[in-house]
Design a protein around this motif. Structure first.
Motif, PDB file in Angstrom:
ATOM      1  N   UNK A 101       7.938  -4.227 -26.499  1.00 16.78           N
ATOM      2  CA  UNK A 101       6.573  -4.062 -27.002  1.00 16.78           C
ATOM      3  C   UNK A 101       5.694  -5.038 -26.228  1.00 16.78           C
ATOM      4  N   UNK A 102       4.612  -4.520 -25.633  1.00 15.65           N
ATOM      5  CA  UNK A 102       3.740  -5.321 -24.773  1.00 15.65           C
ATOM      6  C   UNK A 102       2.330  -5.344 -25.345  1.00 15.65           C
ATOM      7  N   UNK A 103       1.710  -6.518 -25.344  1.00 16.54           N
ATOM      8  CA  UNK A 103       0.343  -6.666 -25.840  1.00 16.54           C
ATOM      9  C   UNK A 103      -0.464  -7.462 -24.812  1.00 16.54           C
ATOM     10  N   UNK A 104      -1.616  -6.918 -24.394  1.00 16.17           N
ATOM     11  CA  UNK A 104      -2.461  -7.613 -23.426  1.00 16.17           C
ATOM     12  C   UNK A 104      -3.029  -8.874 -24.086  1.00 16.17           C
ATOM     13  N   UNK A 105      -2.837 -10.006 -23.445  1.00 14.23           N
ATOM     14  CA  UNK A 105      -3.328 -11.270 -24.001  1.00 14.23           C
ATOM     15  C   UNK A 105      -4.850 -11.343 -23.942  1.00 14.23           C
ATOM     16  N   UNK A 134     -13.556  -2.463 -20.961  1.00 13.10           N
ATOM     17  CA  UNK A 134     -12.239  -2.644 -21.580  1.00 13.10           C
ATOM     18  C   UNK A 134     -11.370  -1.417 -21.407  1.00 13.10           C
ATOM     19  N   UNK A 135     -11.971  -0.220 -21.536  1.00 14.53           N
ATOM     20  CA  UNK A 135     -11.220   1.019 -21.317  1.00 14.53           C
ATOM     21  C   UNK A 135     -10.737   1.117 -19.873  1.00 14.53           C
ATOM     22  N   UNK A 136     -11.544   0.643 -18.947  1.00 18.47           N
ATOM     23  CA  UNK A 136     -11.141   0.649 -17.529  1.00 18.47           C
ATOM     24  C   UNK A 136      -9.947  -0.282 -17.308  1.00 18.47           C
ATOM     25  N   UNK A 137      -9.938  -1.394 -18.029  1.00 21.60           N
ATOM     26  CA  UNK A 137      -8.791  -2.305 -17.936  1.00 21.60           C
ATOM     27  C   UNK A 137      -7.529  -1.660 -18.491  1.00 21.60           C
ATOM     28  N   UNK A 138      -7.670  -0.935 -19.612  1.00 18.72           N
ATOM     29  CA  UNK A 138      -6.515  -0.227 -20.181  1.00 18.72           C
ATOM     30  C   UNK A 138      -5.981   0.811 -19.202  1.00 18.72           C
ATOM     31  N   UNK A 139      -6.894   1.559 -18.556  1.00 24.90           N
ATOM     32  CA  UNK A 139      -6.483   2.567 -17.576  1.00 24.90           C
ATOM     33  C   UNK A 139      -5.790   1.905 -16.381  1.00 24.90           C
ATOM     34  N   UNK A 140      -6.309   0.758 -15.975  1.00 29.92           N
ATOM     35  CA  UNK A 140      -5.717   0.015 -14.859  1.00 29.92           C
ATOM     36  C   UNK A 140      -4.292  -0.419 -15.203  1.00 29.92           C
ATOM     37  N   UNK A 141      -4.120  -0.943 -16.408  1.00 38.67           N
ATOM     38  CA  UNK A 141      -2.790  -1.386 -16.825  1.00 38.67           C
ATOM     39  C   UNK A 141      -1.843  -0.197 -16.980  1.00 38.67           C
ATOM     40  N   UNK A 197       7.238   4.180 -19.907  1.00 39.68           N
ATOM     41  CA  UNK A 197       6.117   3.418 -20.470  1.00 39.68           C
ATOM     42  C   UNK A 197       5.247   4.335 -21.320  1.00 39.68           C
ATOM     43  N   UNK A 198       4.792   3.836 -22.462  1.00 39.84           N
ATOM     44  CA  UNK A 198       3.921   4.597 -23.364  1.00 39.84           C
ATOM     45  C   UNK A 198       2.842   3.670 -23.919  1.00 39.84           C
ATOM     46  N   UNK A 256      -4.375  -2.159 -27.507  1.00 41.50           N
ATOM     47  CA  UNK A 256      -3.941  -2.780 -26.251  1.00 41.50           C
ATOM     48  C   UNK A 256      -2.441  -3.023 -26.232  1.00 41.50           C
ATOM     49  N   UNK A 257      -1.708  -2.299 -27.083  1.00 46.69           N
ATOM     50  CA  UNK A 257      -0.249  -2.432 -27.139  1.00 46.69           C
ATOM     51  C   UNK A 257       0.423  -1.271 -26.406  1.00 46.69           C
ATOM     52  N   UNK A 258       1.489  -1.597 -25.678  1.00 42.56           N
ATOM     53  CA  UNK A 258       2.251  -0.611 -24.920  1.00 42.56           C
ATOM     54  C   UNK A 258       3.738  -0.799 -25.216  1.00 42.56           C
ATOM     55  N   UNK A 259       4.504   0.241 -24.957  1.00 43.13           N
ATOM     56  CA  UNK A 259       5.955   0.143 -25.103  1.00 43.13           C
ATOM     57  C   UNK A 259       6.619   0.533 -23.786  1.00 43.13           C
ATOM     58  N   UNK A 260       7.772  -0.051 -23.537  1.00 46.99           N
ATOM     59  CA  UNK A 260       8.605   0.347 -22.399  1.00 46.99           C
ATOM     60  C   UNK A 260      10.009   0.570 -22.936  1.00 46.99           C
TER      61      UNK A 260
END
Length: 617
Positions: free
Chosen positions: A279-283, A297-304, A319-320, A325-329
């Motif tokens: 579980x990943x969360x952007x700091x 902020x949406x552009x940053x999410x798309x970048x990540x 990756x999902x 701002x949370x992601x899973x791998x």
């Protein structure tokens, strides 16, 4: 070599062995059945051979896929079956051989062994259907109504062989049961098989009655049908893509992730292979949003999202976007060490990847915190695994962000973080005493500090230490229910008022039972006024009926009450308090635990050179 790589190698070897056996059997059957039949062909036979090979190549070119699994299909089988019905198996095998040669020369990017395996499968299917066609009374030549049962049986055997050969391949590759493999495969292609039966009979009739023109008509019809199936699959893919993808990041969405996680847990359990979830969360993402706005902020999410996809696809991990701002791998085949290494490498690479505005972050770069959970036998559903990964993410955040934590790998760290959080939560509840009875608040804090020290003296392990110390902090929570007038009364309490005060242990128990995290502290709340001789309340327990640490809490609680100023009793010095403990040892207090506490207090007084009077901290 990692477990994942070893598993892949074993699958690869098993697949090659299977293909080798099928190829050997197919070539042997071809030689035995065909017997160089093409050497005796007339000019008319060669014309039809080339014509039917051309039809096969055209239909092979228009290979299509069927939803949902995307199994590849083409209508070339209708040509082979028509050859079996009109010209017999040797002629059909000649068409198959010439098709193999032309495909191998035309498309050299495809390894020859793949074409050879396909050729062998077709040989076995053609031969099997021909044998049962003749055995069931079918006659080679123009289509005859009386042979309809033979045609149906031949088609059934043709595709039964196809399904079994492919089914065994999936059993070897995916380690599933043959039944499961056949069930899924058959469900997907039954419509195509029925279409092929009809087309093979239609082709036989057209060739018998209209010759080359009939063959051309058939090719046109089959091509249009293949194109329609192809378009159907394209539309299905587009709809599915929208249903399973997060539009902002391009990664899989939450729903797809949950379904995939459920599937992978079942696979891991059945095959006893590793599975890890991160579980990943952007700091400090909120800080970025507040500074630059939600659009940025949406552009940053798309970048990540693009960053994760680029890094995860080659590693065969998924990756999902979990939400916000949370992601899973999801990492099939990865144990916790491999998962930690991969996520840490990902984190460091992101730290070195620039994005506009990252200067505002505390570290001056993009970073994330990650929690990893590894599949265990006691995990029975996806929710458990997500909870463990989320808890590990919480620990990573508490250790300073830009960090990766594997659940269970740092038990001391996890304990300290949980303990500090529990203390903070309980103190928030105790602050209610600040308006009602500040003395009770201060008393609870002092008893808590005594308990921290005594947990060291008693040599408690982490779990016991946690419950004992937290129990000491919250033991008087039930006094919140005592009326203000009684709680703050300066005179001696009446018998009725004293009975009300005694009920605070029962009220405190009810308060704790409403909170899942506090339930284990109930014995300290309910039993800290029980006496060693059985004369206490609320149950009159005695001796070992009272849990050992509750007996210890009774000593601490009473000592602090004796040595701290109270409105309805005289304050004792530390020496007087120690003397009172010894006097009541064996009656009110556990004598063994009394001596342990006295030893601790004497050592503390010696070290701090405290005066005889009690003190407050």
């Amino acid at each position: 070599m990692s477990m994942l790589k070893r598993a892949r190698t074993m699958k690869l070897n098993a697949r090659h062995w299977y293909f080798l056996i099928v190829s050997i059997i197919g070539i042997t059957v071809f030689i035995f059945i065909n017997q160089a039949d093409f050497l005796n062909y007339s000019l008319n036979n060669w014309i039809w051979l080339y014509a039917l090979v051309g039809a096969t190549l055209i239909l092979d070119h228009f290979t299509f896929r069927l939803p949902p699994q995307g199994n590849g299909q083409s209508m070339d089988s209708s040509v082979y079956l028509a050859c079996v019905f009109i010209y017999g198996a040797p002629f059909a095998l000649s068409v198959c051989l010439l098709t193999l040669i032309i495909l191998s020369l035309y498309n050299r990017k495809t390894p020859f062994w793949k074409n050879l395996v396909n050729f062998s499968i077709y040989v076995l299917m053609i031969t099997g259907s021909s044998i049962v066609f003749s055995a069931s009374g079918g006659e080679i030549g123009p289509i005859q109504n009386e042979n309809i049962i033979s045609y149906v049986i031949a088609l059934s055997v043709y595709f039964s062989i196809n399904v079994l050969l492919i089914g065994f391949y999936y059993v070897i590759l995916m380690k599933s049961t043959l039944f499961e493999a056949l069930k899924e495969f058959f469900k997907d292609i039954i419509v195509v098989y029925l279409s092929t039966l009809i087309l093979s009979l239609a082709l036989s009739i057209l060739i018998s009655s209209n010759g080359v023109f009939g063959l051309a008509l058939f090719i046109a019809l089959s091509t249009m049908l293949s194109y329609s199936f192809k378009q159907l699959f394209t539309m299905y893919n587009e709809i599915q893509e929208k249903a399973i993808k997060d539009q902002r990041t391009g990664l899989f969405n939450h729903s797809y992730f949950e379904n995939l996680l459920d599937t992978e847990i079942k696979k891991s359990k059945a095959a006893e292979t590793s599975l890890s979830l991160a579980m990943i969360d952007i700091d400090d993402f909120k800080k970025y949003n507040d500074q630059f706005g939600h659009l940025k902020g949406d552009m940053l999410l798309a970048f990540l999202g693009n960053f994760l996809k680029t890094e995860c696809d080659p590693a065969e991990v998924i990756a999902s976007r979990f939400g916000g701002e949370e992601f899973t791998i999801l990492m099939p085949g990865y144990d916790e060490n491999e998962a930690r290494h991969f996520i840490n490498r990902l984190r460091k690479k992101l730290n070195d990847t620039y994005f506009e505005g990252v200067e505002i972050f505390p570290a001056g770069c993009l970073s994330f915190s990650a929690g990893i959970a590894n599949y265990r036998d006691d995990i029975h559903d996806k929710a458990q695994m997500v909870d463990l990964a989320d808890q590990a993410l919480y620990y990573a955040k508490k250790q300073g962000k830009n960090n990766v934590h594997v659940y269970g790998s740092g038990s001391v760290q996890e304990y300290e973080i949980d303990f500090a959080e529990d203390v903070r939560d309980i103190e928030q509840q105790l602050k209610l005493f600040l308006y009602k009875d500040v003395d009770t608040f201060k008393h609870s804090k002092r008893v808590f500090r005594y308990a921290v020290d005594m947990s060291e003296v008693l040599g408690l392990e982490c779990t016991e230490r946690r419950t004992f110390v937290l129990g000491a902090l919250i033991h008087d929570i039930g006094k919140l229910e005592i009326p203000w007038g009684i709680l703050n009364k300066k005179d001696k309490l009446t018998p009725g008022e004293w009975e009300t005060v005694k009920r605070h242990v029962s009220w405190g128990k009810r308060i704790a039972e409403t909170n899942e995290r506090l339930k284990e502290l109930v014995p300290y709340i309910e039993l800290h006024h029980e006496r060693y001789d059985g004369g206490g309340y609320p149950h009159g327990f005695k001796g070992s009926q009272i849990p050992r640490l509750c007996r210890m809490l009774t000593i601490i609680d009473s000592f602090d009450a004796m040595t701290t100023e109270r409105p309805y009793q005289k304050t004792k010095t530390y020496e007087e308090g120690i003397a009172e403990l010894r006097r009541c040892a064996g009656s009110q207090f556990d004598p063994e635990l009394v001596e342990l506490f006295i030893g601790y207090m004497q050592q503390r007084m010696l070290e701090q050179q405290q005066p005889a009077a009690g003190f407050e901290t």
